[in-house]
Enzyme design. Structure first.
Site, PDB file in Angstrom:
ATOM      1  CB  ILE A  60       2.666  91.791  80.464  1.00 37.65           C
ATOM      2  CG1 ILE A  60       3.581  90.612  80.827  1.00 37.65           C
ATOM      3  CG2 ILE A  60       1.582  91.969  81.503  1.00 37.65           C
ATOM      4  CD1 ILE A  60       4.335  90.796  82.148  1.00 37.65           C
ATOM      5  CB  SER A  61       1.958  87.453  76.600  1.00 37.16           C
ATOM      6  OG  SER A  61       2.061  88.161  75.398  1.00 37.16           O
TER       7      SER A  61
END
Length: 214
Positions: A60-61
């Site tokens: 997840i960025s």
């Protein structure tokens, strides 16, 4: 609307200091609970400005990257947007708050199932997902006003450029798929071809063609 909790406010202030100034993007980040998208062992870091691992060797960025990519895409509320790489669904949820309709493609079916459950929980009814090879886009729904790619490609995928409307914008990480030398670029489709503007060094998982054996 309920008041944002302190850790969300801290994150928003940090993002603003680091260049995320678009009020619609910041509002979307404030309204989407990132802890819903983070794996349980990392819940204490859900509102830290850091990328975190999720299933299927994906991530997840970092919130800053989500904010800057969303800002660079310049999404209008009447627009039709394609996202390549649903992942946890966090970036999709942010985009869904900005556009009329979001189409998202993910090659890992277990990730897609989890993301769709999160969208349902959050009542994000303007997202349509499918399992597929993201490098091919979604030809049946093209053209798109905007395209966001959340995995790094060595070159700009021609199929995605073809699915952009005239004057459409695509944001994606380009460069070494090993993650050492990548840069976010903003691509605008013009009547002369494409205009490419790099704007941020990053490290993303690679954009992989085809479907995994699962």
């Amino acid at each position: 609307m309920k008041k944002a909790e302190p850790r969300v406010i801290r994150l928003l202030m940090e993002l603003r200091r680091m260049g995320v100034t678009d009020t619609r993007v910041l509002s979307a980040i404030e309204r989407i609970p990132r802890d819903l998208f983070v794996a349980e062992p990392f819940l204490d870091q859900a509102y830290e400005n850091t990328a975190l691992p999720i299933a299927c060797a994906q991530t997840i960025s970092q919130p800053l990257v989500v904010g800057l990519m969303s800002q660079a895409l310049e999404v209008g509320e009447r627009m039709k947007v394609l996202e390549v790489g649903t992942g946890s669904g966090y970036q999709a949820a942010i985009l869904a708050k900005l556009c009329r309709r979001l189409y998202s493609v993910e090659r890992h079916k277990p990730l897609l199932a989890e993301a769709e459950a999160r969208f349902k929980h959050l009542r994000l009814h303007n997202i349509t997902c499918r399992a597929g090879d993201g490098s091919r886009g979604w030809p049946e729904q093209a053209p798109f006003d905007r395209i966001m790619v959340t995995a790094a490609a060595p070159d700009i995928p021609p199929a995605l450029v073809d699915q952009l409307k005239p004057d459409g914008i695509m944001v994606l990480p380009l460069g070494d798929v090993g993650g050492i030398d990548q840069e976010l670029v903003r691509i605008t489709r013009t009547d002369r071809g494409i205009d490419i503007q790099p704007f941020l060094p990053v490290r993303f998982v690679p954009l992989v063609e085809g479907m995994p054996e699962e």
